[in-house]
Motif scaffolding. Structure first.
Motif, short mmCIF file in Angstrom:
data_model
loop_
_atom_site.label_atom_id
_atom_site.label_comp_id
_atom_site.label_asym_id
_atom_site.label_seq_id
_atom_site.Cartn_x
_atom_site.Cartn_y
_atom_site.Cartn_z
N LEU A 27 -1.94 5.65 -12.37
CA LEU A 27 -2.25 6.03 -10.99
C LEU A 27 -0.99 6.43 -10.24
O LEU A 27 -0.98 7.38 -9.46
N ALA A 28 0.11 5.70 -10.48
CA ALA A 28 1.38 6.01 -9.82
C ALA A 28 1.91 7.37 -10.24
O ALA A 28 2.58 8.06 -9.46
N LEU A 29 1.60 7.77 -11.47
CA LEU A 29 2.02 9.07 -11.96
C LEU A 29 1.14 10.20 -11.42
O LEU A 29 1.42 11.37 -11.64
N GLY A 30 0.07 9.82 -10.72
CA GLY A 30 -0.83 10.82 -10.16
C GLY A 30 -1.83 11.39 -11.15
O GLY A 30 -2.42 12.45 -10.90
N LEU A 31 -2.03 10.68 -12.26
CA LEU A 31 -2.99 11.17 -13.25
C LEU A 31 -4.40 11.08 -12.70
O LEU A 31 -4.77 10.08 -12.08
#
Length: 216
Positions: free
Chosen positions: A181-185
């Motif tokens: 989620l932090a990677l924006g996936l």
């Protein structure tokens, strides 16, 4: 200079100091986020599950995946074929991104894979979970089915259940989900090839990205 002017001058210096500090601190945070992101998507960790020889691989493919995801299952045989085709030139890494909002059994499946991995059978359980996804995806009590898979793999069932229920196992899975989620996936499967997030529109796009890296 009047007392009021002195106070205004001091106030101005304080404001300027705060602004400068904020800019420096923001820059530091952005730098930290960038370096952290780069580390996440290119570096192997001790607890990563991977296929290949990390001393020989020219390309590292990291997949963020969900065992209950139909698209992940569709990519499963393609990844096996790519690994066979390119052998030690590529190294595949599996990380968890269970889509818990829509896949009620995704975390439980991930726990089964991790528990099997603790007995050196991660990839064997990985394969079974994808091959038999239709059998367990809507199961109200998939744990019993996963135990039956563990028996097929000749695992120590007592240890398997202990690891399956372990907080350490759950923590690892949720940490990787939070990382995703932090990677924006936005979905699964998501692939990084040598640190670059690949836009997948067709199955062929993954191999194309691998070939481009091998030619560098």
């Amino acid at each position: 200079m009047s007392k009021k002017k002195n106070q205004n001058t001091i106030l101005l210096f304080v404001i300027v100091g705060i602004v400068v500090f904020s800019l420096i601190f923001t820059g530091f945070l952005n730098s930290f986020r960038f370096s952290s992101k780069k580390e996440i998507t290119t570096s192997l960790r001790e607890n990563d599950w991977f296929l290949g020889d990390k001393t020989k691989a020219k390309v590292i493919v990291i997949e963020y995946s969900d065992f209950q995801c139909p698209a992940c299952r569709a990519f499963f045989p393609i990844i096996k074929d790519l690994k066979k085709k390119y052998n030690d030139e590529i190294l595949f890494v599996y990380r968890h991104f269970p889509l818990i909002e829509i896949h009620s059994n995704a975390i439980l499946a991930a726990k089964a894979a991790e528990a099997a991995g603790n007995q050196n059978k991660f990839w064997q359980m990985h394969d079974l979970l994808f091959e038999r996804q239709d059998d367990w995806k809507n199961d109200k009590n998939p744990k019993e089915r996963f135990i039956s898979y563990a028996k097929e793999l000749d695992l120590d069932i007592k240890k398997f259940e202990e690891d399956f229920n372990s907080e350490t196992t759950t923590k690892k899975i949720l940490e990787q989900r939070n990382e995703s989620l932090a990677l924006g996936l936005r979905g699964t499967p998501s692939f990084f090839v040598n640190g670059k997030l690949i836009e997948i529109k067709r199955f062929e796009d993954l191999e194309k990205s691998i070939q481009e890296e091998l030619q560098k």
